[in-house]
Design a protein around this motif. Structure first.
Motif, PDB file in Angstrom:
ATOM      1  N   VAL A  23      10.024   2.601 -16.036  1.00 18.21           N
ATOM      2  CA  VAL A  23       9.766   1.652 -14.949  1.00 18.21           C
ATOM      3  C   VAL A  23      10.956   0.715 -14.763  1.00 18.21           C
ATOM      4  CG1 VAL A  23       8.299  -0.255 -14.178  1.00 18.21           C
ATOM      5  CG2 VAL A  23       7.261   1.778 -15.179  1.00 18.21           C
ATOM      6  N   PHE A  24      11.513   0.204 -15.852  1.00 15.61           N
ATOM      7  CA  PHE A  24      12.647  -0.718 -15.759  1.00 15.61           C
ATOM      8  C   PHE A  24      13.846  -0.049 -15.086  1.00 15.61           C
ATOM      9  CE2 PHE A  24      16.520  -2.559 -17.662  1.00 15.61           C
ATOM     10  CZ  PHE A  24      16.418  -3.847 -17.147  1.00 15.61           C
ATOM     11  N   ILE A  25      14.183   1.148 -15.534  1.00 13.79           N
ATOM     12  CA  ILE A  25      15.337   1.839 -14.956  1.00 13.79           C
ATOM     13  C   ILE A  25      15.028   2.337 -13.550  1.00 13.79           C
ATOM     14  CG2 ILE A  25      16.908   3.798 -15.255  1.00 13.79           C
ATOM     15  CD1 ILE A  25      16.816   3.250 -18.243  1.00 13.79           C
ATOM     16  N   MET A  26      13.766   2.648 -13.277  1.00 10.20           N
ATOM     17  CA  MET A  26      13.377   3.039 -11.922  1.00 10.20           C
ATOM     18  C   MET A  26      13.620   1.892 -10.944  1.00 10.20           C
ATOM     19  SD  MET A  26       9.629   4.071 -10.455  1.00 10.20           S
ATOM     20  CE  MET A  26       9.076   2.376 -10.646  1.00 10.20           C
ATOM     21  N   ILE A  27      13.317   0.680 -11.357  1.00 16.02           N
ATOM     22  CA  ILE A  27      13.556  -0.486 -10.492  1.00 16.02           C
ATOM     23  C   ILE A  27      15.049  -0.652 -10.226  1.00 16.02           C
ATOM     24  CG2 ILE A  27      13.407  -3.003 -10.387  1.00 16.02           C
ATOM     25  CD1 ILE A  27      10.663  -2.688 -11.866  1.00 16.02           C
ATOM     26  N   ILE A  28      15.864  -0.455 -11.255  1.00 18.07           N
ATOM     27  CA  ILE A  28      17.323  -0.505 -11.058  1.00 18.07           C
ATOM     28  C   ILE A  28      17.749   0.588 -10.083  1.00 18.07           C
ATOM     29  CG2 ILE A  28      19.568  -0.182 -12.188  1.00 18.07           C
ATOM     30  CD1 ILE A  28      18.264  -1.448 -14.713  1.00 18.07           C
ATOM     31  N   GLY A  29      17.212   1.792 -10.252  1.00 19.15           N
ATOM     32  CA  GLY A  29      17.505   2.888  -9.322  1.00 19.15           C
ATOM     33  C   GLY A  29      17.057   2.560  -7.913  1.00 19.15           C
ATOM     34  N   GLY A  30      15.933   1.851  -7.789  1.00 18.58           N
ATOM     35  CA  GLY A  30      15.444   1.439  -6.471  1.00 18.58           C
ATOM     36  C   GLY A  30      16.427   0.539  -5.762  1.00 18.58           C
ATOM     37  N   ILE A  66      15.809   5.720  -7.082  1.00 19.53           N
ATOM     38  CA  ILE A  66      16.652   5.927  -5.905  1.00 19.53           C
ATOM     39  C   ILE A  66      15.810   6.472  -4.752  1.00 19.53           C
ATOM     40  CG2 ILE A  66      18.512   7.344  -4.933  1.00 19.53           C
ATOM     41  CD1 ILE A  66      20.009   7.001  -7.578  1.00 19.53           C
ATOM     42  N   ALA A  67      14.938   7.430  -5.056  1.00 22.82           N
ATOM     43  CA  ALA A  67      14.072   7.986  -4.010  1.00 22.82           C
ATOM     44  C   ALA A  67      13.220   6.889  -3.380  1.00 22.82           C
ATOM     45  CB  ALA A  67      13.182   9.087  -4.586  1.00 22.82           C
ATOM     46  N   HIS A  68      12.687   6.000  -4.204  1.00 21.24           N
ATOM     47  CA  HIS A  68      11.892   4.886  -3.679  1.00 21.24           C
ATOM     48  C   HIS A  68      12.782   3.941  -2.865  1.00 21.24           C
ATOM     49  CE1 HIS A  68       8.477   6.087  -6.024  1.00 21.24           C
ATOM     50  NE2 HIS A  68       9.046   5.821  -7.183  1.00 21.24           N
ATOM     51  N   GLY A  69      13.937   3.629  -3.396  1.00 20.81           N
ATOM     52  CA  GLY A  69      14.846   2.692  -2.732  1.00 20.81           C
ATOM     53  C   GLY A  69      15.388   3.200  -1.418  1.00 20.81           C
ATOM     54  N   LEU A  70      15.584   4.516  -1.315  1.00 22.38           N
ATOM     55  CA  LEU A  70      16.069   5.080  -0.058  1.00 22.38           C
ATOM     56  C   LEU A  70      15.094   4.810   1.078  1.00 22.38           C
ATOM     57  CD1 LEU A  70      17.493   8.493  -1.281  1.00 22.38           C
ATOM     58  CD2 LEU A  70      18.788   6.659  -0.189  1.00 22.38           C
ATOM     59  N   GLU A  71      13.831   4.687   0.755  1.00 22.98           N
ATOM     60  CA  GLU A  71      12.829   4.434   1.790  1.00 22.98           C
ATOM     61  C   GLU A  71      12.528   2.954   1.964  1.00 22.98           C
ATOM     62  OE1 GLU A  71       9.491   6.866   0.926  1.00 22.98           O
ATOM     63  OE2 GLU A  71      10.560   8.673   1.503  1.00 22.98           O
ATOM     64  N   MET A  72      12.938   2.145   1.033  1.00 24.96           N
ATOM     65  CA  MET A  72      12.609   0.724   1.101  1.00 24.96           C
ATOM     66  C   MET A  72      13.103   0.007   2.351  1.00 24.96           C
ATOM     67  SD  MET A  72      12.540  -1.853  -2.077  1.00 24.96           S
ATOM     68  CE  MET A  72      13.017  -0.791  -3.401  1.00 24.96           C
ATOM     69  N   TYR A 113       0.827  -1.209   0.000  1.00 24.60           N
ATOM     70  CA  TYR A 113       0.000   0.000   0.000  1.00 24.60           C
ATOM     71  C   TYR A 113       0.861   1.259   0.000  1.00 24.60           C
ATOM     72  CZ  TYR A 113      -3.112   3.704   1.450  1.00 24.60           C
ATOM     73  OH  TYR A 113      -3.790   4.889   1.517  1.00 24.60           O
ATOM     74  N   ASP A 114       1.867   1.306   0.837  1.00 25.79           N
ATOM     75  CA  ASP A 114       2.735   2.474   0.878  1.00 25.79           C
ATOM     76  C   ASP A 114       3.560   2.599  -0.398  1.00 25.79           C
ATOM     77  OD1 ASP A 114       2.008   3.565   3.395  1.00 25.79           O
ATOM     78  OD2 ASP A 114       3.098   1.936   4.357  1.00 25.79           O
ATOM     79  N   GLY A 115       3.950   1.454  -0.963  1.00 24.95           N
ATOM     80  CA  GLY A 115       4.677   1.486  -2.226  1.00 24.95           C
ATOM     81  C   GLY A 115       3.836   2.043  -3.355  1.00 24.95           C
ATOM     82  N   ILE A 116       2.580   1.601  -3.421  1.00 28.45           N
ATOM     83  CA  ILE A 116       1.696   2.089  -4.479  1.00 28.45           C
ATOM     84  C   ILE A 116       1.320   3.549  -4.231  1.00 28.45           C
ATOM     85  CG2 ILE A 116      -0.608   1.490  -3.611  1.00 28.45           C
ATOM     86  CD1 ILE A 116      -1.119   0.238  -6.397  1.00 28.45           C
ATOM     87  N   SER A 117       1.274   3.959  -2.971  1.00 26.64           N
ATOM     88  CA  SER A 117       0.941   5.340  -2.632  1.00 26.64           C
ATOM     89  C   SER A 117       2.085   6.298  -2.938  1.00 26.64           C
ATOM     90  CB  SER A 117       0.602   5.447  -1.139  1.00 26.64           C
ATOM     91  OG  SER A 117      -0.508   4.669  -0.832  1.00 26.64           O
ATOM     92  N   HIS A 118       3.299   5.808  -2.879  1.00 27.93           N
ATOM     93  CA  HIS A 118       4.486   6.657  -3.028  1.00 27.93           C
ATOM     94  C   HIS A 118       4.441   7.536  -4.282  1.00 27.93           C
ATOM     95  CE1 HIS A 118       8.698   7.517  -1.878  1.00 27.93           C
ATOM     96  NE2 HIS A 118       8.849   7.672  -3.172  1.00 27.93           N
ATOM     97  N   PRO A 119       4.241   6.975  -5.481  1.00 26.94           N
ATOM     98  CA  PRO A 119       4.197   7.855  -6.653  1.00 26.94           C
ATOM     99  C   PRO A 119       2.891   8.618  -6.801  1.00 26.94           C
ATOM    100  CG  PRO A 119       3.989   5.571  -7.335  1.00 26.94           C
ATOM    101  CD  PRO A 119       4.238   5.562  -5.853  1.00 26.94           C
ATOM    102  N   VAL A 120       1.864   8.240  -6.053  1.00 21.78           N
ATOM    103  CA  VAL A 120       0.550   8.872  -6.194  1.00 21.78           C
ATOM    104  C   VAL A 120       0.385  10.036  -5.224  1.00 21.78           C
ATOM    105  CG1 VAL A 120      -1.940   8.477  -6.035  1.00 21.78           C
ATOM    106  CG2 VAL A 120      -0.468   6.717  -7.012  1.00 21.78           C
ATOM    107  N   ILE A 121       0.815   9.873  -3.986  1.00 21.23           N
ATOM    108  CA  ILE A 121       0.625  10.895  -2.966  1.00 21.23           C
ATOM    109  C   ILE A 121       1.494  12.121  -3.217  1.00 21.23           C
ATOM    110  CG2 ILE A 121       0.956  11.433  -0.529  1.00 21.23           C
ATOM    111  CD1 ILE A 121       0.023   8.618   0.112  1.00 21.23           C
ATOM    112  N   GLY A 122       2.720  11.895  -3.585  1.00 19.09           N
ATOM    113  CA  GLY A 122       3.613  13.033  -3.823  1.00 19.09           C
ATOM    114  C   GLY A 122       3.300  13.677  -5.160  1.00 19.09           C
TER     115      GLY A 122
END
Length: 187
Positions: free
Chosen positions: A62-69, A122-128, A23-32
């Protein structure tokens, strides 16, 4: 834009709490709002370019975002102010990309989308690492991002049908850029 200015404090997706997983993962790109505008912009730009770009541009993001994560997970604990500036820059430049309506080549678009996708990741991964279930969090932010890209593709696809809606779409892209500039000065 009027409402957005009053709620700019919640514009940065990194200000929410919870970090439970999907839920928080799916909210991350939506809330901000900064992430939200960038994700929709990627879809709109791909629709404006048309052809294979409708799928290659968002898929690349999306592919490169996952690598950045993945990189972000290993960079946890560092200050991510620079990443925030790049994310804001993505709002500005992707908004301008909408404003010029398909005048960018697919190659240039893929380069920018790759850079921005990596930084968003990276922003997503920093919080993971703080998430109760990092795998669900990653699945959530990839799903949320993909959904917003598809939403943007739909907006772009239908908005380029007439001159009036195309103009309104281009103007909206310009407003996205203006909002990005506003965010830079509000940090």
């Amino acid at each position: 834009l009027f409402i957005v200015i009053f709620y700019h404090e919640v514009a940065f997706s990194h200000s929410f709490t919870g970090m439970k997983g999907y839920y928080d993962g799916i909210s991350h790109p939506v809330i901000g709002l900064d992430h939200f505008l960038a994700m929709i912009s990627v879809g709109i730009i791909s629709a404006q370019i048309g052809g294979k770009a409708i799928w290659t541009v968002p898929s690349t993001f999306v592919f490169i975002m996952i690598i950045g994560g993945v990189f972000g997970v290993y960079l946890s604990g560092i200050e991510h102010v620079i990443i925030e500036y790049v994310i804001i820059l993505s709002v500005i430049l992707l908004g301008l990309g909408i404003a010029v309506q398909g005048k960018l080549t697919v190659f240039i678009t893929l380069i920018f989308v790759g850079i921005f996708g990596f930084c968003h990741g990276i922003a997503h991964g920093l919080e993971m690492p703080n998430a109760a279930n990092p795998l669900y969090f990653a699945l959530g932010f990839a799903t949320g991002t993909t959904t917003l890209h598809l939403f943007g593709v739909g907006i772009g696809y239908y908005a380029i049908k007439t001159k009036i809606t195309s103009f309104l779409l281009r103007f909206t892209g310009f407003l996205f850029s203006v909002y990005g500039v506003y965010l830079i000065f509000s940090i």
